[in-house]
Design an enzyme around this catalytic site. Structure first.
Site, PDB file in Angstrom:
ATOM      1  N   GLU A 435       0.832  -1.227   0.000  1.00 12.05           N
ATOM      2  CA  GLU A 435       0.000   0.000   0.000  1.00 12.05           C
ATOM      3  C   GLU A 435       0.852   1.258   0.000  1.00 12.05           C
ATOM      4  O   GLU A 435       0.492   2.264   0.595  1.00 12.05           O
ATOM      5  CB  GLU A 435      -0.923   0.026   1.230  1.00 12.05           C
ATOM      6  CG  GLU A 435      -2.205  -0.692   1.038  1.00 12.05           C
ATOM      7  CD  GLU A 435      -2.825  -0.418  -0.300  1.00 12.05           C
ATOM      8  OE1 GLU A 435      -3.190  -1.394  -0.964  1.00 12.05           O
ATOM      9  OE2 GLU A 435      -2.927   0.751  -0.721  1.00 12.05           O
TER      10      GLU A 435
HETATM   11  C1  LIG Z   1       2.761  -9.737   0.023  1.00 12.89           C
HETATM   12  C2  LIG Z   1       2.497  -8.618  -0.921  1.00 12.89           C
HETATM   13  C3  LIG Z   1       1.200  -8.334  -1.276  1.00 12.89           C
HETATM   14  C4  LIG Z   1       0.941  -7.300  -2.188  1.00 12.89           C
HETATM   15  N1  LIG Z   1      -0.347  -7.075  -2.621  1.00 12.89           N
HETATM   16  C5  LIG Z   1      -0.562  -6.234  -3.660  1.00 12.89           C
HETATM   17  C6  LIG Z   1      -1.860  -6.135  -4.272  1.00 12.89           C
HETATM   18  O1  LIG Z   1      -2.823  -6.763  -3.838  1.00 12.89           O
HETATM   19  N2  LIG Z   1      -1.993  -5.325  -5.367  1.00 12.89           N
HETATM   20  C7  LIG Z   1      -0.952  -4.629  -5.882  1.00 12.89           C
HETATM   21  O2  LIG Z   1      -1.129  -3.947  -6.873  1.00 12.89           O
HETATM   22  N3  LIG Z   1       0.290  -4.683  -5.315  1.00 12.89           N
HETATM   23  C8  LIG Z   1       0.503  -5.473  -4.233  1.00 12.89           C
HETATM   24  N4  LIG Z   1       1.754  -5.559  -3.663  1.00 12.89           N
HETATM   25  C9  LIG Z   1       2.823  -4.713  -4.165  1.00 12.89           C
HETATM   26  C10 LIG Z   1       3.204  -3.606  -3.179  1.00 12.89           C
HETATM   27  O3  LIG Z   1       2.191  -2.653  -3.092  1.00 12.89           O
HETATM   28  C11 LIG Z   1       4.557  -3.015  -3.657  1.00 12.89           C
HETATM   29  O4  LIG Z   1       5.528  -3.995  -3.346  1.00 12.89           O
HETATM   30  C12 LIG Z   1       4.886  -1.710  -2.994  1.00 12.89           C
HETATM   31  O5  LIG Z   1       4.002  -0.709  -3.406  1.00 12.89           O
HETATM   32  C13 LIG Z   1       6.311  -1.240  -3.312  1.00 12.89           C
HETATM   33  O6  LIG Z   1       6.630  -1.382  -4.668  1.00 12.89           O
HETATM   34  P1  LIG Z   1       7.954  -2.168  -5.110  1.00 12.89           P
HETATM   35  O7  LIG Z   1       7.997  -3.450  -4.362  1.00 12.89           O
HETATM   36  O8  LIG Z   1       7.989  -2.251  -6.583  1.00 12.89           O
HETATM   37  O9  LIG Z   1       9.144  -1.303  -4.585  1.00 12.89           O
HETATM   38  P2  LIG Z   1       9.913  -0.142  -5.405  1.00 12.89           P
HETATM   39  O10 LIG Z   1       8.926   0.785  -5.985  1.00 12.89           O
HETATM   40  O11 LIG Z   1      10.873  -0.781  -6.338  1.00 12.89           O
HETATM   41  O12 LIG Z   1      10.689   0.580  -4.250  1.00 12.89           O
HETATM   42  C14 LIG Z   1      11.897   0.046  -3.670  1.00 12.89           C
HETATM   43  C15 LIG Z   1      12.338   0.971  -2.553  1.00 12.89           C
HETATM   44  O13 LIG Z   1      12.618   2.269  -3.075  1.00 12.89           O
HETATM   45  C16 LIG Z   1      11.872   3.260  -2.409  1.00 12.89           C
HETATM   46  N5  LIG Z   1      11.444   4.273  -3.391  1.00 12.89           N
HETATM   47  C17 LIG Z   1      10.909   4.073  -4.617  1.00 12.89           C
HETATM   48  N6  LIG Z   1      10.664   5.239  -5.219  1.00 12.89           N
HETATM   49  C18 LIG Z   1      11.038   6.212  -4.374  1.00 12.89           C
HETATM   50  C19 LIG Z   1      11.030   7.641  -4.408  1.00 12.89           C
HETATM   51  N7  LIG Z   1      10.553   8.320  -5.452  1.00 12.89           N
HETATM   52  N8  LIG Z   1      11.503   8.318  -3.340  1.00 12.89           N
HETATM   53  C20 LIG Z   1      11.962   7.656  -2.252  1.00 12.89           C
HETATM   54  N9  LIG Z   1      11.990   6.314  -2.157  1.00 12.89           N
HETATM   55  C21 LIG Z   1      11.536   5.605  -3.199  1.00 12.89           C
HETATM   56  C22 LIG Z   1      10.696   2.534  -1.785  1.00 12.89           C
HETATM   57  O14 LIG Z   1      10.233   3.180  -0.593  1.00 12.89           O
HETATM   58  C23 LIG Z   1      11.287   1.169  -1.482  1.00 12.89           C
HETATM   59  O15 LIG Z   1      11.894   1.149  -0.209  1.00 12.89           O
HETATM   60  C24 LIG Z   1       2.013  -6.548  -2.723  1.00 12.89           C
HETATM   61  C25 LIG Z   1       3.335  -6.832  -2.315  1.00 12.89           C
HETATM   62  C26 LIG Z   1       3.573  -7.850  -1.451  1.00 12.89           C
HETATM   63  C27 LIG Z   1       5.008  -8.156  -1.084  1.00 12.89           C
END
Ligand SMILES: Cc1cc2nc3c(=O)[nH]c(=O)nc-3n(C[C@H](O)[C@H](O)[C@H](O)COP(=O)(O)OP(=O)(O)OC[C@H]3O[C@@H](n4cnc5c(N)ncnc54)[C@H](O)[C@@H]3O)c2cc1C
Length: 592
Positions: A435
């Protein structure tokens, strides 16, 4: 094996002693007298304690299985889900026009805390549905509402939210899933989504996926994104289920926690989808789900802390180690229970004072959501919008910390599977990530929410705290133990806001490198305010000759701990913020 006892009495205290719900002018609240909320909470407690909690470990150990595209949930989940539907819990706060019970969101939040504490992975199936129901309710056409809502609210069908793709999580502007318009007004959806919670399972007859995709003509970035309804099974005109749509589960994620919830790769292969809301305005519609989901995730964070604390407390009362330094407490035993030791008590009070403060904060937020929705109170709506990243980010960070503190209370037993504390730690960890990660929540808070309404909402928050302090300073005990520390913490928050105003414009890194501390500073002030209000309610109950003085005295003592031992963290957060971006940004990326 861990146990769970729903905190009905503590919830009733917040609803009636602190928020005075029954005398509120929010439409629908007049039905929330003590007896009614007691009856609802008692029923939810039974389901949580007797049905959901015993399945928590089962879900963790068995996990979900994928075979030939079919996902099977752990033993007992289907039966528990059916009980949840039969009790009408899924549509508790949903629109009666579509079969919901029309209860306030506040009641849904209280019940939700119990379900999450009892079994977070299980509760996510209906939690995701709830977000999808809200999005369809708010942005769907009358036909879409009639077609999908009744079965979703009854629980026969569930919902999902599909944002994330392999190459994009935070930065949704990079989405590649495509939507091609068809002559009949529908769209063909093609693409792959990952980590979709409850994307496929065996609990419901149909799954209604809400999918973000790009339709032609929308332009680059998030502006071109639209939201689509993609049912697993097509729905015929008469409401019966038709053919299977071209959407399938391509894999299940193996993950650290919430094993009982299916986290799916979802493949859309020219699947039939229907636009919901306006074309190219999908982010707006998705935010309806995301805002609600963020509050729900904040609740998940502290709810895991709550159940972990309960189990830590039970252990601390029974485990015999060492003697109280000021005198033996258990002369008939070989040692005293560890709860006599100051350091164990400190640890337990960290947990207790956070959990109870977080519960009050969440209920207060839910109360404001109701004021916004049911009374069209724009100020309440703005306030809860300001506080949403704080509720999500602060309560999940601290909720996770609480599970670790609880694990620590158990010593080595906390590290073993047998006692179950390690599951709470693993399950709580995701709440800080999904989220929108907590880092992103803090950016939302500082980058968007502070400036919202020309800064009027944050100023209204400061004013509210100031007025509250002023109005209640006549109570000496409240002033010394609660209002003075709150005043100091609130000044720290204002100073941090001022620092951003003076230094953030000329160098945005000054604001962005302090945003995480600001989110925590803000969270502490909110919990400080909640503890002041809980203490105030407790002092008045004592003055009015309550029949349960121990309960109210305990609230005051717990609050005193928070104000004295946790709230001073605001000074550290402020000093970090005021160092600015310099120490964060000077190191070259190659030298990390
Ligand atoms: C168990 C699980 C259930 C999930 N359920 C859903 C679901 O139902 N539907 C859905 O759509 N998604 C779902 N997700 C996805 C989840 O919402 C994302 O993993 C989350 O939003 C973060 O995206 P990412 O993993 O691609 O991290 P990234 O976007 O790659 O980020 C990596 C790191 O970089 C930081 N970062 C990125 N951009 C910036 C910025 N501009 N400034 C500062 N810091 C930054 C982030 O804070 C993070 O620490 C789920 C994930 C998991 C693991």
């Amino acid at each position: 094996m861990p146990t769970y006892t729903a905190p009905v009495k503590d919830m009733q205290f917040i609803l009636h002693d602190v928020l005075n719900v029954a005398s509120s002018d929010i439409p629908g609240y007049d039905e929330l007298d003590r007896d009614t909320t007691q009856a609802i909470l008692d029923e939810a407690a039974k389901l949580s304690e007797n049905v959901l909690a015993p399945l928590n470990k089962v879900g963790d150990e068995q996990g979900c299985k994928l075979e030939n595209g079919v996902v099977t949930t752990p033993d007992g989940f289907k039966d528990a889900y059916d009980q949840m539907c039969a009790g009408g819990w899924i549509g508790l706060d949903c629109d009666p026009e579509y079969g919901g019970q029309g209860m306030p969101y506040l009641v849904q939040s209280a019940v939700g805390e119990m379900f999450v504490s009892a079994n977070m992975a299980f509760n996510m199936y209906q939690g995701l549905s709830h977000g999808a129901i809200s999005a369809i309710q708010t942005h769907g056409s009358p036909d879409q509402k009639a077609k999908y809502l009744p079965n979703m609210i009854e629980g026969k069908w569930s919902g999902t939210m599909n944002l994330t793709e392999p190459h994009c999580g935070t930065d949704l502007g990079l989405i590649r899933t495509k939507a091609e318009p068809q002559d009949d007004g529908s769209y063909k959806i093609t693409g792959s989504k990952i980590w979709i919670s409850a994307g496929e399972h065996d609990l419901t007859d149909n799954i209604i996926h809400l999918v973000l995709a790009k339709a032609p003509g929308g332009g680059e970035g998030t502006k071109g994104i639209s939201l689509f309804i993609v049912p697993k099974f097509m729905v015929n005109e008469d409401g019966s289920l038709g053919n299977r749509n071209a959407v399938s589960c391509g894999g299940l994620e193996h993950k650290m926690g919430i094993h009982g919830n299916a986290t799916c790769v979802m493949n859309y292969d020219s699947a039939t989808g229907y636009l919901i809301g306006e074309l190219h305005k999908g982010m707006r519609a998705m935010f309806t789900m995301m805002n609600e989901a963020r509050l729900g995730v904040g609740l998940q964070g502290y709810a895991q802390g709550a159940v972990a604390y309960q189990n830590a407390l039970g252990f601390a009362r029974e485990r015999l180690q060492g003697r109280e330094v000021k005198g033996v407490q258990n002369p008939d035993g070989p040692a005293d229970p560890i709860i006599v030791h100051p350091d164990v008590r400190r640890n337990l009070l960290m947990q207790k004072s956070f959990v109870e403060g977080a519960r009050a904060f969440t209920f207060w937020g839910a109360n404001m959501i109701d004021a916004g929705h049911r009374k069209n109170d724009a100020d309440a709506e703005a306030m809860v919008s300001l506080l949403t990243p704080v509720i999500k980010g602060f309560l999940t960070d601290k909720g996770f910390d609480t599970t670790v503190l609880a694990q620590q209370t158990l010593g080595g037993s906390g590290f073993t599977k047998e006692w179950g504390l390690e599951q709470f730690v693993r399950d709580a960890r995701i709440t800080m990530i999904y989220e929108g990660t907590n880092g992103i929540q803090s950016l939302d808070l500082v980058g968007r929410k502070l400036a919202m309404n020309g800064g009027k909402t944050i100023m209204a928050f400061f004013e509210m705290v100031k007025t509250y302090i002023k109005e209640n300073e006549g109570n000496e005990a409240l002033k010394a133990n609660f209002l003075d520390p709150l005043k100091k913490a609130s000044k720290d928050l204002q100073a941090a806001g001022m620092y951003f105003m003076q230094n953030g414009m000329k160098n945005p890194h000054n604001a962005l490198s302090g945003s995480y501390d600001f989110m925590h500073l803000f969270g502490h002030v909110c919990l400080g305010l909640m503890w002041a209000k809980m203490a105030q309610a407790s002092y008045s109950a004592l003055e009015n000759g309550t029949s349960d003085p121990e309960f109210y005295q305990t609230k005051i003592e717990t609050g005193r701990f928070y104000m004295a031992r946790q709230l001073p963290a605001t000074a550290l957060h402020l000093s970090r913020i005021e160092t600015g971006a310099d120490t964060v940004m000077t190191l070259d990326a190659a030298n990390f």
